[in-house]
Design an enzyme around this catalytic site. Structure first.
Site, PDB file in Angstrom:
ATOM      1  N   SER B 150      -0.587   8.779 -10.538  1.00  0.00           N
ATOM      2  CA  SER B 150      -0.630   7.290 -10.061  1.00  0.00           C
ATOM      3  C   SER B 150      -0.240   6.386 -11.251  1.00  0.00           C
ATOM      4  O   SER B 150       0.792   6.573 -11.842  1.00  0.00           O
ATOM      5  CB  SER B 150      -2.054   6.990  -9.449  1.00  0.00           C
ATOM      6  OG  SER B 150      -1.874   5.874  -8.696  1.00  0.00           O
ATOM      7  N   ASP B 226      -0.336   9.901   1.486  1.00  0.00           N
ATOM      8  CA  ASP B 226      -0.718   8.914   0.437  1.00  0.00           C
ATOM      9  C   ASP B 226      -0.909   7.606   0.931  1.00  0.00           C
ATOM     10  O   ASP B 226       0.302   6.930   1.484  1.00  0.00           O
ATOM     11  CB  ASP B 226      -0.065   8.922  -0.595  1.00  0.00           C
ATOM     12  CG  ASP B 226      -0.460   8.541  -2.030  1.00  0.00           C
ATOM     13  OD1 ASP B 226      -1.003   7.215  -1.850  1.00  0.00           O
ATOM     14  OD2 ASP B 226      -0.537   9.052  -3.204  1.00  0.00           O
ATOM     15  N   HIS B 259      -3.924  10.680  -1.881  1.00  0.00           N
ATOM     16  CA  HIS B 259      -3.746  10.242  -3.089  1.00  0.00           C
ATOM     17  C   HIS B 259      -4.724  10.831  -4.062  1.00  0.00           C
ATOM     18  O   HIS B 259      -5.082  10.374  -4.994  1.00  0.00           O
ATOM     19  CB  HIS B 259      -3.839   8.697  -3.323  1.00  0.00           C
ATOM     20  CG  HIS B 259      -3.440   8.034  -4.355  1.00  0.00           C
ATOM     21  ND1 HIS B 259      -2.049   8.243  -4.763  1.00  0.00           N
ATOM     22  CD2 HIS B 259      -4.112   7.376  -5.369  1.00  0.00           C
ATOM     23  CE1 HIS B 259      -1.879   7.590  -6.040  1.00  0.00           C
ATOM     24  NE2 HIS B 259      -3.051   7.063  -6.333  1.00  0.00           N
TER      25      HIS B 259
END
Lengths: 282, 282
Positions: B150, B226, B259
């Site tokens: 991320s 995600d 995620h």
């Protein structure tokens, strides 16, 4: 009476799913959460279950997040269910005051003393209510194995020893082997069960073995750098009881390893393979 | 000026060690903590290093505890270093008010705007000060690779793109590919760098690729479930930039994955093997 599950989360993992559910437990008389790993093989049909019992201060999440067990479980085709470690949401006097008693510290027994006896029946919960619930809602077979860590290692051994023949296999990481003879166990048992020590033996792995309850083989990993080794865990007591009763014990003393999830993560694949051998044996 | 390390913990893991150290960072002008996994091969001599950059709200511990990377890293003989995600212990105005800016959200750049410019130089910290410190104190070689998740995926890509030839390989999980064009990046960059967007490009993977800074191949995993995919991560922007510039990109869109660290845990072994191929190439 309800057997409704409410899904709290679902994460894809190693081709399967890690999911968390809440439900009202009639046994514990409170709302509970558990985690389940469903391997990809559930799409083809029912899979066996490994019950994982966690240790003091843990909940349903520690093992799922930190043990790294899903990869091997997905390869082998084993579901893993992680119950919480105590009733939750109750506020009994002193329940949240210490890490080794009350919330987060149910010790997988059925309490007899008030006020604990109203809620603290973790043995019935993990061996009866939760298995029935899981079988009702998920594609799992009747084949089951059990393992756990520390207080949960005690729980796994006691569950298997009290019901010989039920679990295909049992293993433990750094279990509290002889709770009637260590501070954690004495504190918990005197509060949950009362002062009559003769009633404690049915919740103690060493005592159950010495009473000849089961001859099932045991796999136990114990870190030699574990801070709780001598005072709380006492693998030597288990070794002696197994030796006296002819119970096959594979006690692996692991040099340098401590009580943490890094220790569990290192050896969990060995345990999963051990359980798979028994779960899938014809 | 000090290069002293204070050990905070050490856990044996997969035949190696997970350790945490605190030290005073001159670059960041504050006390910092990092984690390191040392594989068993360090007993035979220096091993290469994988730098892992974590995402928003994380610190040095998330990856070590949740990714389950140590087994494969121990097999391959790769050390892993996990820096924290921002300066700590400072109390700048608004620093702790939101999850996507300030503490836990350093974005691996060098801030230019006051008051952030005094501490928020995470790029210099993770590419210069920390590598020098790690090489001074641990048996690691000059060979290094970089990865992250991320915000840390953005960091890994930017570190590698800004220094072509430095890292043997680079990969990312669900990276913020184009921070100049997403809410997280716009908020962070405007505060850390100021309002002149022409100065943002040097901290943006897509912009660096479009500027022809590097042709190094990239491995990227992105979960299709995600929550941040379309608004923040924008893998299509990376795909387009790489296509235009002839940068080899292996973008793996993983159906059903989100995620979380369950996503990282699922694919981290692939990344470790990818880095090993490059780290150990002659």
């Amino acid at each position: 009476m309800t057997d409704k599950l409410e899904q709290k989360s679902a994460n894809r993992c190693h081709g399967g799913w890690v999911k968390r559910f809440s439900h009202y437990s009639n046994t514990l008389d409170c709302e509970m959460v558990f985690g389940i790993f469903l391997p990809p093989q559930v799409e083809q049909g029912p899979v066996p279950v490994l019950w994982w019992l966690s240790g003091l201060t843990c909940n349903d999440e520690n093992f799922m997040q930190k043990a790294g067990a899903q990869k091997m479980a997905a390869e082998l085709g084993i579901a893993i269910v992680c119950p919480d470690t105590s009733p939750r949401g109750t506020d009994l006097p002193g329940e949240h005051d210490s890490f080794d008693f009350g919330s987060g510290a149910g010790f997988y027994l059925n309490a007899r003393r008030a006020p604990w006896s109203q809620h603290y029946k973790m043995y019935d919960y993990v061996t009866e209510e939760l298995p029935a619930l899981v079988r009702e809602h998920f594609p799992v077979s009747e084949r089951e194995a059990i393992s756990g860590h520390s207080m949960g290692g005690h729980g796994a051994l006691v569950c298997a020893l009290r019901q010989p023949g039920r679990y295909a296999s049992v293993s433990a990481f750094a279990p509290v082997t002889n709770p009637v003879d260590c501070p954690w166990g004495e504190k918990a048992f005197s509060n949950y069960l009362g002062d009559d020590r003769s009633e404690w033996a049915e919740w103690d792995a060493c005592e159950l073995i010495l009473a000849g309850k089961s001859k099932q083989g045991l796999l136990v990993d114990q870190g030699e750098a574990d801070n709780f080794l001598d005072e709380q865990l006492k693998p030597g007591h288990l070794e002696k009881a197994c030796h006296l009763q002819g119970v096959p014990l594979e006690l692996r003393r692991q040099p340098g390893y401590d009580h943490s999830y890094f220790f569990i993560a290192t050896f969990i694949d060995d345990h999963l393979k051990y359980h798979a051998e028994h779960l899938f044996a014809s």
